[in-house]
Design a protein around this motif. Structure first.
Motif, PDB file in Angstrom:
ATOM      1  N   ASP A   1      46.708  50.051  48.796  1.00 49.63           N
ATOM      2  CA  ASP A   1      45.554  49.428  48.141  1.00 49.63           C
ATOM      3  C   ASP A   1      44.504  50.482  47.828  1.00 49.63           C
ATOM      4  OD1 ASP A   1      46.830  47.060  48.638  1.00 49.63           O
ATOM      5  OD2 ASP A   1      45.343  46.289  50.065  1.00 49.63           O
ATOM      6  N   PHE A   2      43.822  50.296  46.697  1.00 51.34           N
ATOM      7  CA  PHE A   2      42.587  51.028  46.438  1.00 51.34           C
ATOM      8  C   PHE A   2      41.496  50.001  46.181  1.00 51.34           C
ATOM      9  CE2 PHE A   2      39.304  52.539  43.615  1.00 51.34           C
ATOM     10  CZ  PHE A   2      38.825  53.607  44.360  1.00 51.34           C
ATOM     11  N   VAL A   3      40.338  50.188  46.840  1.00 51.50           N
ATOM     12  CA  VAL A   3      39.217  49.265  46.699  1.00 51.50           C
ATOM     13  C   VAL A   3      37.939  50.076  46.502  1.00 51.50           C
ATOM     14  CG1 VAL A   3      37.890  47.403  47.768  1.00 51.50           C
ATOM     15  CG2 VAL A   3      40.355  47.561  48.171  1.00 51.50           C
ATOM     16  N   LEU A   4      37.124  49.674  45.511  1.00 47.15           N
ATOM     17  CA  LEU A   4      35.829  50.315  45.301  1.00 47.15           C
ATOM     18  C   LEU A   4      34.987  50.217  46.570  1.00 47.15           C
ATOM     19  CD1 LEU A   4      34.709  49.058  41.752  1.00 47.15           C
ATOM     20  CD2 LEU A   4      35.529  51.336  42.348  1.00 47.15           C
ATOM     21  N   PRO A   5      34.150  51.224  46.850  1.00 52.21           N
ATOM     22  CA  PRO A   5      33.944  52.384  45.987  1.00 52.21           C
ATOM     23  C   PRO A   5      34.857  53.566  46.272  1.00 52.21           C
ATOM     24  CG  PRO A   5      32.337  52.406  47.753  1.00 52.21           C
ATOM     25  CD  PRO A   5      33.146  51.156  47.934  1.00 52.21           C
ATOM     26  N   ASN A   6      35.538  53.576  47.467  1.00 54.64           N
ATOM     27  CA  ASN A   6      36.199  54.826  47.849  1.00 54.64           C
ATOM     28  C   ASN A   6      37.285  54.654  48.898  1.00 54.64           C
ATOM     29  OD1 ASN A   6      34.569  54.090  50.004  1.00 54.64           O
ATOM     30  ND2 ASN A   6      33.854  56.160  50.443  1.00 54.64           N
ATOM     31  N   LEU A   7      37.908  53.481  48.986  1.00 55.76           N
ATOM     32  CA  LEU A   7      38.835  53.196  50.075  1.00 55.76           C
ATOM     33  C   LEU A   7      40.285  53.153  49.604  1.00 55.76           C
ATOM     34  CD1 LEU A   7      36.996  50.258  51.890  1.00 55.76           C
ATOM     35  CD2 LEU A   7      36.864  52.686  52.412  1.00 55.76           C
ATOM     36  N   ARG A   8      41.148  53.822  50.350  1.00 56.25           N
ATOM     37  CA  ARG A   8      42.595  53.745  50.114  1.00 56.25           C
ATOM     38  C   ARG A   8      43.273  53.341  51.419  1.00 56.25           C
ATOM     39  NH1 ARG A   8      47.384  56.524  50.913  1.00 56.25           N
ATOM     40  NH2 ARG A   8      48.855  56.648  49.143  1.00 56.25           N
ATOM     41  N   ARG A   9      44.035  52.265  51.370  1.00 55.95           N
ATOM     42  CA  ARG A   9      44.774  51.793  52.539  1.00 55.95           C
ATOM     43  C   ARG A   9      46.270  51.908  52.254  1.00 55.95           C
ATOM     44  NH1 ARG A   9      41.552  48.495  55.887  1.00 55.95           N
ATOM     45  NH2 ARG A   9      39.610  47.757  54.929  1.00 55.95           N
ATOM     46  N   GLU A  10      47.026  52.339  53.252  1.00 55.29           N
ATOM     47  CA  GLU A  10      48.486  52.373  53.124  1.00 55.29           C
ATOM     48  C   GLU A  10      49.087  51.779  54.383  1.00 55.29           C
ATOM     49  OE1 GLU A  10      52.243  55.343  52.076  1.00 55.29           O
ATOM     50  OE2 GLU A  10      50.194  56.119  52.116  1.00 55.29           O
ATOM     51  N   THR A  11      50.061  50.898  54.202  1.00 55.90           N
ATOM     52  CA  THR A  11      50.732  50.247  55.318  1.00 55.90           C
ATOM     53  C   THR A  11      52.236  50.354  55.131  1.00 55.90           C
ATOM     54  OG1 THR A  11      48.926  48.647  55.552  1.00 55.90           O
ATOM     55  CG2 THR A  11      51.007  48.121  56.641  1.00 55.90           C
TER      56      THR A  11
ATOM     57  N   LEU B   1      29.420  48.229  37.614  1.00 56.20           N
ATOM     58  CA  LEU B   1      28.058  48.575  37.208  1.00 56.20           C
ATOM     59  C   LEU B   1      27.532  47.602  36.155  1.00 56.20           C
ATOM     60  CD1 LEU B   1      28.406  52.463  37.058  1.00 56.20           C
ATOM     61  CD2 LEU B   1      27.222  51.106  38.791  1.00 56.20           C
ATOM     62  N   GLU B   2      28.400  47.165  35.257  1.00 56.60           N
ATOM     63  CA  GLU B   2      27.984  46.201  34.244  1.00 56.60           C
ATOM     64  C   GLU B   2      27.624  44.863  34.886  1.00 56.60           C
ATOM     65  OE1 GLU B   2      27.164  44.578  30.432  1.00 56.60           O
ATOM     66  OE2 GLU B   2      27.215  46.618  31.271  1.00 56.60           O
ATOM     67  N   ALA B   3      28.409  44.450  35.879  1.00 61.63           N
ATOM     68  CA  ALA B   3      28.111  43.192  36.564  1.00 61.63           C
ATOM     69  C   ALA B   3      26.782  43.277  37.311  1.00 61.63           C
ATOM     70  CB  ALA B   3      29.244  42.854  37.537  1.00 61.63           C
ATOM     71  N   LYS B   4      26.494  44.443  37.918  1.00 66.93           N
ATOM     72  CA  LYS B   4      25.214  44.621  38.598  1.00 66.93           C
ATOM     73  C   LYS B   4      24.051  44.594  37.605  1.00 66.93           C
ATOM     74  CE  LYS B   4      24.496  45.854  42.376  1.00 66.93           C
ATOM     75  NZ  LYS B   4      24.059  45.133  43.574  1.00 66.93           N
ATOM     76  N   ARG B   5      24.276  45.195  36.429  1.00 63.98           N
ATOM     77  CA  ARG B   5      23.208  45.273  35.426  1.00 63.98           C
ATOM     78  C   ARG B   5      22.874  43.898  34.859  1.00 63.98           C
ATOM     79  NH1 ARG B   5      22.428  45.525  30.075  1.00 63.98           N
ATOM     80  NH2 ARG B   5      24.642  45.166  29.642  1.00 63.98           N
ATOM     81  N   THR B   6      23.899  43.093  34.620  1.00 63.56           N
ATOM     82  CA  THR B   6      23.708  41.818  33.953  1.00 63.56           C
ATOM     83  C   THR B   6      23.577  40.646  34.920  1.00 63.56           C
ATOM     84  OG1 THR B   6      26.116  41.493  33.768  1.00 63.56           O
ATOM     85  CG2 THR B   6      24.985  42.628  31.946  1.00 63.56           C
ATOM     86  N   GLY B   7      23.961  40.858  36.190  1.00 65.57           N
ATOM     87  CA  GLY B   7      23.925  39.759  37.144  1.00 65.57           C
ATOM     88  C   GLY B   7      25.043  38.757  36.949  1.00 65.57           C
TER      89      GLY B   7
ATOM     90  N   GLN C   1      37.649  52.128  34.970  1.00 67.96           N
ATOM     91  CA  GLN C   1      37.327  50.818  34.410  1.00 67.96           C
ATOM     92  C   GLN C   1      36.703  49.899  35.462  1.00 67.96           C
ATOM     93  OE1 GLN C   1      41.202  49.738  32.925  1.00 67.96           O
ATOM     94  NE2 GLN C   1      40.979  50.929  31.038  1.00 67.96           N
ATOM     95  N   LEU C   2      37.191  49.993  36.696  1.00 68.46           N
ATOM     96  CA  LEU C   2      36.607  49.196  37.782  1.00 68.46           C
ATOM     97  C   LEU C   2      35.160  49.592  38.025  1.00 68.46           C
ATOM     98  CD1 LEU C   2      39.596  49.160  40.300  1.00 68.46           C
ATOM     99  CD2 LEU C   2      38.433  47.108  39.465  1.00 68.46           C
ATOM    100  N   LYS C   3      34.894  50.906  38.042  1.00 69.71           N
ATOM    101  CA  LYS C   3      33.516  51.371  38.225  1.00 69.71           C
ATOM    102  C   LYS C   3      32.612  50.843  37.116  1.00 69.71           C
ATOM    103  CE  LYS C   3      32.269  55.490  39.113  1.00 69.71           C
ATOM    104  NZ  LYS C   3      32.104  56.955  39.117  1.00 69.71           N
TER     105      LYS C   3
END
Length: 263
Positions: free
Chosen positions: A138-148, A240-246, A234-236
């Motif tokens: 998995d990769f999750v914003l802002p900076n996490l990578r999980r491997e199982t 940021l767009e969601a934060k800007r527009t609410g 694209q996720l970043k």
């Protein structure tokens, strides 16, 4: 007195890491208000049994956080950067096909049988049938990578983070947990040795990359191997767009995707 507060931030300790939630700053001159609680629990490495071992590794990389994260998710660099007799070589390169799916604020390389050209994965067949061994990343914003990795009742998991130190330097930190090969003497030390080798190979590659980036070249991302890097940017942008527009964040992935490359 209810309107006077000492500045503080919500924090949690997980796996010997201290996670601090820093909310959006208030308007200039507003001062500190009552502490805002974190919207979700701090990240924690997955553990599937009560008995397990832990190991930690940290290393500084001479690149920006974006390039540090891209290095974590590049699926095709293994045989080129991490060549070793006990891992894999260029001669072992073959076609790969993996399925990816969207998850909240990130994406997942769906559970799959590990690469047959990696020597350590071949050892897992001592514990379980080859077709029952699975890896999920998995990769999750802002900076996490999980491997199982699961092999019957045995498992290995890791949590990797990339933290910006300066504009052109970042820090990679890894915590790993496992109950497989617990009989192996100095297992944690051996894992640290292997991790250190991997990270040093990545660090040296990023040093060379940083030299080239000084000339501001146009970066060419190639499908399908570079699609995860595109998703990251694209996720970043979507966050940021969601934060800007609410408004709600629009995920760049519409559904499951199959990618193919050589590795």
């Amino acid at each position: 007195m209810d309107r006077i507060y000492a500045g503080s931030y919500a924090c949690q300790e997980r796996d010997n890491f201290v996670w601090v939630y820093v909310p959006e700053p208030g308007p200039p001159g507003a001062g500190f208000a009552k502490r805002e609680e974190a919207p979700e629990a701090a990240p924690q490495i997955e553990k599937f049994t009560d008995k397990y071992k832990l190991a930690y590794l940290t290393a500084d990389m001479p690149v920006s956080i974006d390039h540090g994260i891209i290095g974590l998710m590049d699926p095709a660099h293994g045989p080129f950067v991490h060549q070793a007799w006990w891992w894999r070589s260029r001669h072992s390169i073959h076609d790969k096909q993996k399925n990816f799916e969207p998850i909240p604020n990130g994406f997942r390389m769906s559970a799959h049988t590990p690469s047959s050209n990696s020597a350590p994965y071949k050892l897992l067949r001592l514990y379980a049938a080859a077709d029952s061994i699975t890896t999920t990343i998995d990769f999750v914003l802002p900076n996490l990578r999980r491997e199982t990795i699961r092999a019957g009742k045995y498992w290995f998991s890791s949590l990797t983070t990339v933290t910006p130190i300066t504009r052109n330097q970042c820090r990679i930190e890894v915590v790993a947990a496992w109950n497989i090969f617990r009989w192996l003497p100095f297992g944690a030390e051996l894992l640290k040795f292997v991790f250190a080798k991997f990270v040093e190979q990545d660090r040296r590659t990023m040093e060379l990359q940083a030299e080239g980036l000084q000339y501001n070249p146009h970066l060419m991302l190639i499908d399908d191997a570079d699609r995860p890097a595109k998703w990251y940017f694209q996720l970043k942008a979507a966050y940021l767009e969601a934060k800007r527009t609410g408004t709600a964040m629009k995920h760049p992935m519409n559904g499951p995707v199959t990618l193919r490359w050589k590795s």
